[in-house]
Design a protein around this motif. Structure first.
Motif, PDB file in Angstrom:
ATOM      1  N   GLY A   9       0.799  -1.220   0.000  1.00 16.22           N
ATOM      2  CA  GLY A   9       0.000   0.000   0.000  1.00 16.22           C
ATOM      3  C   GLY A   9       0.827   1.261   0.000  1.00 16.22           C
ATOM      4  N   ASN A  10       2.152   1.141  -0.166  1.00 13.90           N
ATOM      5  CA  ASN A  10       3.023   2.319  -0.224  1.00 13.90           C
ATOM      6  C   ASN A  10       2.750   3.117  -1.490  1.00 13.90           C
ATOM      7  N   ASP A  11       3.326   4.309  -1.552  1.00 11.04           N
ATOM      8  CA  ASP A  11       3.185   5.128  -2.749  1.00 11.04           C
ATOM      9  C   ASP A  11       3.681   4.354  -3.976  1.00 11.04           C
ATOM     10  N   VAL A  12       2.988   4.588  -5.092  1.00 10.99           N
ATOM     11  CA  VAL A  12       3.392   3.925  -6.325  1.00 10.99           C
ATOM     12  C   VAL A  12       4.788   4.395  -6.718  1.00 10.99           C
ATOM     13  N   GLY A  13       5.646   3.442  -7.008  1.00 11.24           N
ATOM     14  CA  GLY A  13       7.010   3.786  -7.409  1.00 11.24           C
ATOM     15  C   GLY A  13       7.929   2.588  -7.326  1.00 11.24           C
ATOM     16  N   LEU A  14       9.210   2.841  -7.591  1.00  6.36           N
ATOM     17  CA  LEU A  14      10.228   1.796  -7.605  1.00  6.36           C
ATOM     18  C   LEU A  14      11.085   1.878  -6.348  1.00  6.36           C
ATOM     19  N   THR A  15      11.309   0.726  -5.725  1.00  2.00           N
ATOM     20  CA  THR A  15      12.260   0.641  -4.626  1.00  2.00           C
ATOM     21  C   THR A  15      13.210  -0.506  -4.944  1.00  2.00           C
ATOM     22  N   CYS A  16      14.495  -0.291  -4.715  1.00  3.32           N
ATOM     23  CA  CYS A  16      15.460  -1.355  -4.999  1.00  3.32           C
ATOM     24  C   CYS A  16      16.204  -1.718  -3.711  1.00  3.32           C
ATOM     25  N   TYR A  17      16.242  -3.005  -3.429  1.00  6.39           N
ATOM     26  CA  TYR A  17      16.861  -3.525  -2.212  1.00  6.39           C
ATOM     27  C   TYR A  17      18.179  -4.220  -2.567  1.00  6.39           C
ATOM     28  N   TYR A  18      19.126  -4.140  -1.654  1.00  5.43           N
ATOM     29  CA  TYR A  18      20.427  -4.739  -1.911  1.00  5.43           C
ATOM     30  C   TYR A  18      20.913  -5.541  -0.715  1.00  5.43           C
ATOM     31  N   ASN A  19      21.771  -6.473  -0.976  1.00  5.91           N
ATOM     32  CA  ASN A  19      22.382  -7.312   0.058  1.00  5.91           C
ATOM     33  C   ASN A  19      23.479  -6.502   0.758  1.00  5.91           C
ATOM     34  N   ASP A  20      23.252  -6.177   2.037  1.00  4.88           N
ATOM     35  CA  ASP A  20      24.240  -5.374   2.762  1.00  4.88           C
ATOM     36  C   ASP A  20      25.143  -6.237   3.635  1.00  4.88           C
ATOM     37  N   ARG A  21      25.133  -7.566   3.401  1.00  8.24           N
ATOM     38  CA  ARG A  21      25.964  -8.471   4.198  1.00  8.24           C
ATOM     39  C   ARG A  21      27.292  -8.787   3.527  1.00  8.24           C
ATOM     40  N   PHE A  22      27.392  -8.546   2.225  1.00  8.97           N
ATOM     41  CA  PHE A  22      28.625  -8.810   1.493  1.00  8.97           C
ATOM     42  C   PHE A  22      29.110  -7.514   0.863  1.00  8.97           C
ATOM     43  N   PHE A  23      30.426  -7.280   0.942  1.00  9.22           N
ATOM     44  CA  PHE A  23      31.018  -6.160   0.208  1.00  9.22           C
ATOM     45  C   PHE A  23      31.821  -6.746  -0.944  1.00  9.22           C
ATOM     46  N   THR A  69      21.906 -14.679   0.782  1.00  7.59           N
ATOM     47  CA  THR A  69      22.795 -15.832   0.579  1.00  7.59           C
ATOM     48  C   THR A  69      23.588 -15.726  -0.712  1.00  7.59           C
ATOM     49  N   SER A  70      23.456 -14.613  -1.405  1.00  2.93           N
ATOM     50  CA  SER A  70      24.131 -14.446  -2.692  1.00  2.93           C
ATOM     51  C   SER A  70      25.477 -13.751  -2.517  1.00  2.93           C
ATOM     52  N   SER A  71      26.498 -14.296  -3.159  1.00  2.00           N
ATOM     53  CA  SER A  71      27.842 -13.712  -3.073  1.00  2.00           C
ATOM     54  C   SER A  71      28.232 -12.986  -4.352  1.00  2.00           C
ATOM     55  N   ILE A  72      27.265 -12.714  -5.223  1.00  2.00           N
ATOM     56  CA  ILE A  72      27.491 -11.928  -6.438  1.00  2.00           C
ATOM     57  C   ILE A  72      26.658 -10.651  -6.344  1.00  2.00           C
ATOM     58  N   PRO A  73      26.942  -9.628  -7.152  1.00  2.00           N
ATOM     59  CA  PRO A  73      26.128  -8.414  -7.113  1.00  2.00           C
ATOM     60  C   PRO A  73      24.649  -8.744  -7.288  1.00  2.00           C
ATOM     61  N   SER A  74      23.835  -8.323  -6.319  1.00  2.00           N
ATOM     62  CA  SER A  74      22.434  -8.739  -6.278  1.00  2.00           C
ATOM     63  C   SER A  74      21.537  -7.562  -5.911  1.00  2.00           C
ATOM     64  N   ALA A  75      20.350  -7.534  -6.515  1.00  2.00           N
ATOM     65  CA  ALA A  75      19.396  -6.468  -6.218  1.00  2.00           C
ATOM     66  C   ALA A  75      17.980  -6.991  -6.421  1.00  2.00           C
ATOM     67  N   ARG A  76      17.054  -6.484  -5.603  1.00  2.00           N
ATOM     68  CA  ARG A  76      15.639  -6.808  -5.780  1.00  2.00           C
ATOM     69  C   ARG A  76      14.884  -5.523  -6.111  1.00  2.00           C
ATOM     70  N   LEU A  77      14.254  -5.500  -7.268  1.00  2.00           N
ATOM     71  CA  LEU A  77      13.443  -4.358  -7.682  1.00  2.00           C
ATOM     72  C   LEU A  77      11.986  -4.636  -7.334  1.00  2.00           C
ATOM     73  N   LYS A  78      11.396  -3.728  -6.559  1.00  2.00           N
ATOM     74  CA  LYS A  78       9.980  -3.837  -6.231  1.00  2.00           C
ATOM     75  C   LYS A  78       9.240  -2.634  -6.787  1.00  2.00           C
ATOM     76  N   ILE A  79       8.073  -2.895  -7.359  1.00  2.00           N
ATOM     77  CA  ILE A  79       7.200  -1.818  -7.804  1.00  2.00           C
ATOM     78  C   ILE A  79       5.966  -1.828  -6.923  1.00  2.00           C
ATOM     79  N   SER A  80       5.698  -0.719  -6.250  1.00  2.00           N
ATOM     80  CA  SER A  80       4.510  -0.623  -5.407  1.00  2.00           C
ATOM     81  C   SER A  80       3.272  -0.573  -6.284  1.00  2.00           C
ATOM     82  N   ILE A  81       2.264  -1.352  -5.908  1.00  2.00           N
ATOM     83  CA  ILE A  81       1.051  -1.416  -6.729  1.00  2.00           C
ATOM     84  C   ILE A  81      -0.118  -0.712  -6.064  1.00  2.00           C
TER      85      ILE A  81
END
Length: 332
Positions: free
Chosen positions: A232-246, A285-297
């Motif tokens: 129910g958030n504002d419509v838009g794009l949010t991208c999440y990243y793994n902050d456990r691996f550098f 659990t990913s050790s490669i560059p990883s991102a999750r793109l979410k679109i609020s609906i």
């Protein structure tokens, strides 16, 4: 025109004809077979009640080692063959409309490959249409050709042996269309030759363990997860990243920023920010560059089938692809 000149023209015409015929024969002899992707809509395999183990001849010619050779009835052409690469299940299925019932009860496949754990023929009807089902010990890329000797030759490779750039894409049901669009964009871009592996391109249940296994098995360089945010958030794009691996070449926060920025620019949807993924099981659990793109609906309803309401999913797919290109430029 003199006789001498006429002879020259005739010779040139003959040479041209010979070369043209040779090229036609060569292209015919190495004609590639139509391939459907692993996570696409499944073809009808048939009943296991009509299945039998394929005969295997391990007396392989020296120049055909590590090749799977499948005999075909003389009447079969490339139009009668469909190859289904079911990489999520480590399976290769070859559908053949052979028109000769029981052909594979008498004709053995030829191979010395030890990566094939099981080989079964499933009769789909009583006129010779069959599915050849091969269980493999891992995920493999493959090349299949139809030869002038009426055989299919299949060569297998580990993904990193065949592709320089590999991307694993995880999708939920809302983003299936985007996954298909992304696949089409990649197939048209021959210059960059990026291979995408998808956890799903059809409405089917895929467990978390299967998703994590695909990322590992396909030897991915990048991981992108696409999902809808129905909070129910504002419509838009949010991208999440793994902050456990550098990661040195391209860290996760940088990659997430590339994904969000490119998708926002391409689609015109507002960028809501790049944030740590927290307890995201796939990314954590990913050790490669990883991102999750979410679109609020926004509010649930018809928009649940169309993230962000009027969002052009073609543009979202273009944004994801542009982010992948940018990421590889940094990594290389």
């Amino acid at each position: 025109m003199t006789n001498k000149e006429m002879k020259k023209v005739a010779i040139k015409a003959s040479v041209f004809a010979i070369v043209s015929i040779s090229l036609m024969l060569y292209r015919s002899a190495t004609k590639h077979i139509m391939i459907t992707d692993a996570a696409g809509v499944q073809l009808e395999r048939g009943s296991s009640e009509n299945a039998y183990t394929l005969l295997v001849d391990k007396n392989v010619p020296q120049d055909k080692r590590d090749v799977l050779i499948i005999p075909l009835p003389k009447s079969v052409s490339s139009d009668n063959i469909v190859l289904e690469d079911r990489y999520m299940d480590h399976q290769l299925r070859i559908y053949i409309d052979s028109r000769e019932e029981g052909f594979y009860k008498d004709n053995a496949i030829v191979t010395d490959l030890d990566i094939i754990e099981d080989a079964v023929c499933v009769a789909q009807n009583d006129t010779g249409r069959v599915c050849l089902d091969f269980d493999l010990d891992n995920l493999y890329a493959n090349e299949s050709t139809l030869t002038e000797s009426s055989t299919i030759e299949v060569r297998f490779y580990r993904p990193s042996e065949k592709y320089d750039r590999i991307v694993a894409v995880d999708t939920d049901a809302v983003f299936l269309e985007t996954a298909l669009l992304l696949k089409n964009i990649a197939s048209r871009d021959q210059n960059n030759d990026i291979k995408f592996y998808f956890t799903s391109q059809a409405d089917e249940d895929v467990s978390m363990e299967q998703r994590k296994a695909l990322v590992k098995d396909c030897q991915a360089d990048l991981l992108i997860a696409l999902s809808a945010d129905d909070s129910g958030n504002d419509v838009g794009l949010t991208c999440y990243y793994n902050d456990r691996f550098f990661l040195r070449r391209l860290n996760n926060a940088q990659f997430a920023d590339m994904v969000e920025r490119n998708c926002a620019v391409a689609s015109g949807v507002s960028a809501l920010g790049v944030v740590p993924a927290g307890e995201d099981e796939l990314l954590s659990t990913s050790s490669i560059p990883s991102a999750r793109l979410k679109i609020s609906i926004g509010d649930a309803g018809d928009e649940a089938q169309d993230p962000a309401g009027k969002t052009d999913m073609n543009k979202v797919a273009e944004g994801v692809y542009n982010a992948v290109l940018e990421a590889f430029e940094v990594m290389e």
